[in-house]
Design a protein around this motif. Structure first.
Motif, mmCIF file in Angstrom:
data_model
loop_
_atom_site.group_PDB
_atom_site.id
_atom_site.type_symbol
_atom_site.label_atom_id
_atom_site.label_comp_id
_atom_site.label_asym_id
_atom_site.label_seq_id
_atom_site.Cartn_x
_atom_site.Cartn_y
_atom_site.Cartn_z
ATOM 1 N N MET A 28 30.562 63.555 57.145
ATOM 2 C CA MET A 28 31.892 63.936 56.683
ATOM 3 C C MET A 28 32.221 63.150 55.419
ATOM 4 S SD MET A 28 35.544 63.360 58.563
ATOM 5 C CE MET A 28 36.954 62.947 57.580
ATOM 6 N N ASP A 32 37.562 64.779 52.392
ATOM 7 C CA ASP A 32 37.839 66.059 53.047
ATOM 8 C C ASP A 32 39.304 66.170 53.439
ATOM 9 O OD1 ASP A 32 34.670 66.415 54.804
ATOM 10 O OD2 ASP A 32 35.321 67.165 52.861
ATOM 11 N N TYR A 33 39.831 67.353 53.297
ATOM 12 C CA TYR A 33 41.203 67.687 53.690
ATOM 13 C C TYR A 33 41.110 68.101 55.153
ATOM 14 C CZ TYR A 33 45.839 69.908 52.932
ATOM 15 O OH TYR A 33 47.153 70.263 52.965
ATOM 16 N N SER A 53 43.185 63.596 51.602
ATOM 17 C CA SER A 53 42.567 62.273 51.545
ATOM 18 C C SER A 53 43.521 61.236 50.967
ATOM 19 C CB SER A 53 41.289 62.326 50.711
ATOM 20 O OG SER A 53 41.570 62.785 49.406
ATOM 21 N N LYS A 97 38.039 70.617 58.993
ATOM 22 C CA LYS A 97 38.591 70.689 57.646
ATOM 23 C C LYS A 97 39.635 71.785 57.599
ATOM 24 C CE LYS A 97 34.793 71.192 55.253
ATOM 25 N NZ LYS A 97 33.972 71.304 54.015
ATOM 26 N N TYR A 102 33.982 73.071 59.016
ATOM 27 C CA TYR A 102 32.599 72.894 59.415
ATOM 28 C C TYR A 102 32.244 73.967 60.434
ATOM 29 C CZ TYR A 102 33.067 68.237 57.360
ATOM 30 O OH TYR A 102 33.276 67.190 56.503
#
Length: 115
Positions: A28, A32-33, A53, A97, A102
């Protein structure tokens, strides 16, 4: 491959609080949002809250003022503090996310709310 592991949840009382945690394994990206999703019985998975982030939060209208999303980017952790629980908060909660999730989702955690 990123693995997402949700924990916390359980049975909460109406008006009470619960805390959810999400741990991401290696892979990760800290930038990442990340988001929390909820899947209520008979309903499609929906976005509940998200955080960039840099710490900017997003909340769906139904949880604004009651839920707080936070993250620990260094440790790849995501949290959801759920307050003033309502019956409509019940469901399975997942982290992923916000955009282009993912492919592999975690097993999620169940939240139940008793009156």
């Amino acid at each position: 491959q990123v693995q997402l592991v949700e924990s916390g949840g359980g049975l909460g009382q109406t008006g009470g609080s619960l805390r959810l945690s999400c741990a991401a394994t290696a892979g990760m990206v800290a930038s990442d949002y990340m988001a929390w999703y909820r899947e209520a019985p008979g309903k499609e998975r929906e976005l509940v809250a998200a955080i960039t982030s840099s710490g900017a939060p997003y909340y769906t209208d139904s949880v604004k003022g009651r839920f707080t999303v936070s993250s620990d980017n260094a440790n790849k952790m995501l949290f959801l503090d759920m307050g003033d629980l309502q019956s409509e908060d019940a469901g399975a909660y997942f982290c992923n996310k916000r955009f282009r999730p993912y492919v592999t989702w975690g097993q999620g955690v169940l939240v139940a709310v008793s009156s």
